[in-house]
Design a protein around this motif. Sequence first.
Motif, short mmCIF file in Angstrom:
data_model
loop_
_atom_site.label_atom_id
_atom_site.label_comp_id
_atom_site.label_asym_id
_atom_site.label_seq_id
_atom_site.Cartn_x
_atom_site.Cartn_y
_atom_site.Cartn_z
N LYS A 250 30.43 46.17 45.64
CA LYS A 250 31.35 46.07 44.51
C LYS A 250 32.75 46.44 44.97
N GLU A 252 36.67 47.97 43.70
CA GLU A 252 37.48 48.64 42.69
C GLU A 252 38.70 47.78 42.37
N ASN A 253 39.01 47.68 41.07
CA ASN A 253 40.20 46.93 40.62
C ASN A 253 40.21 45.52 41.20
N GLN A 254 39.30 44.71 40.71
CA GLN A 254 39.18 43.36 41.26
C GLN A 254 40.39 42.49 40.95
N THR A 256 44.54 42.72 40.39
CA THR A 256 45.77 43.51 40.45
C THR A 256 46.95 42.58 40.19
N ASN A 272 39.63 48.39 47.85
CA ASN A 272 38.49 49.25 48.21
C ASN A 272 37.18 48.51 47.93
N GLN A 274 33.12 48.94 48.08
CA GLN A 274 32.09 49.98 48.10
C GLN A 274 30.73 49.33 48.34
N ASP A 352 32.47 53.13 52.25
CA ASP A 352 33.68 52.55 51.66
C ASP A 352 34.49 51.86 52.75
N ASP A 354 38.21 50.48 53.19
CA ASP A 354 39.53 50.52 52.57
C ASP A 354 40.50 49.61 53.32
#
Length: 458
Positions: A250, A252-254, A256, A272, A274, A352, A354
């Motif tokens: 998954k 984060e924040n798909q 922006t 990011n 995960q 993770d 990044d």
Amino acid sequence: LKNSYVNYTINLDTKQKTKRVTFAMNDGTPDSISDYVRISLDVCKNYSLIVQHCTMDCVSAIIVEVNYTLNNTEKKLGLPLPILDHFSNLSSCVELKFQKDCGSDNICKANLKLESKLPENFTWIVGKTKEVSLNILLSNIGEDSYLTTMDLSYPKSLFFKGISKPQLADVKCADQATSSLSFLNCEIFHPVFKRNSQVEVSISWDLGDAPFEEEFACVSVNVSNKNEIGNAVHNTYNIPVRHGLNVFLKAENQITEVDIRNKAVDETVKFNFQVTMENPYNASVNLTLSIPVKIQDRQIIQLQQESLKHCLKTQKIFKQQPEQKIKDQWDCDMHECECWYFQCELTAAKQDIDLTARLLVNNLKQLVKDRADIVISGVVLFDEKLYQETSDAKDIHHNVKMHVTILNTPVFNAIPVVAGSTVGGILLLLLIILILYKCGFFKRSYKDMIEFEEETEH
């Protein structure tokens, strides 16, 4: 000949190791007896035989062999002794044949038919699939089949669980194992599998969780009999084998959004990914990232040095620009994009990944007229010939896309429009007043004339 004897030995079922007949009265060896008879006496000796329960061969004849020699107990001077023919065989054989229902030729021509099947599209997922059953339908559409036997061979990781069969079906099975394979031997209606008969059975195995080294698990079924004319049938199944794993990806924040219309400096964005993973069979799992970096030879993204330091950067892939307009969405599946690709090895249960990058605002302003999407993709990859996702959850993802929406919409200034509309309205009002004035609308006589006309009408 009064003193001449024939010594003989009778051996039963000489062609078989396991004897199918024995002597009824014999305290020694039950399949052999020795005796003698005086030649001068017209005497016959009788021996009773016991036919054993048929377990090995109920078709071929039982061979009874008699070996004999001549024994002279008294020698008379001057008289020759009787001898046996030197050129004759000192043994004789008799065949005891089984009575069979095989027509006038007494030769049974069985016709066995084997139908077997596993569950449709069955794949053994090691660690998830716990058992499997093989359904077998065996028919004899010919003459009687004697000592019909079904032999199965399969890997040792399959553990024989049991056999399901009709209550009246005479089917007995026994399993055994060697260092590499396991075997199951089943007797089908011994001794005789009658003509126009059939039997349906289901054989079940428990499936082990230990790693399986081969790509396929081979299960072989062979059915044969002991008829004079052999009739064997055979089926083989190569079961695909995959080892189970569970990977959840998954982001984060798909989505922006970055508004660049009033920006003069580059914008920093962070991504990011995960990963949560259960990998009991040590599959090689990688996360592949696809990042658009150039559009029409203009760089739009610049990765920071610390980003993806544990990932392997692959060679840049350039795609030729087609003769078409640039679309509002830029991803690595488009010909307009030049992308960088990274492979990140996934080893931990939770990990993770990044990514930090700078959006080059000046170049984006030249490319984006209104808005555009930059798509960064992450895909989980593993060898699907050896491994398979085991989770049944609907939210399991192996492919995630993150969108950076670039906004460059010009600002609409409403003040000039409002001011122009106000001035125009005032000028229009003054023009109307001027016209009315010229027409005498504001004179007193004109007003009286209007009132007089109204009184006249009434």
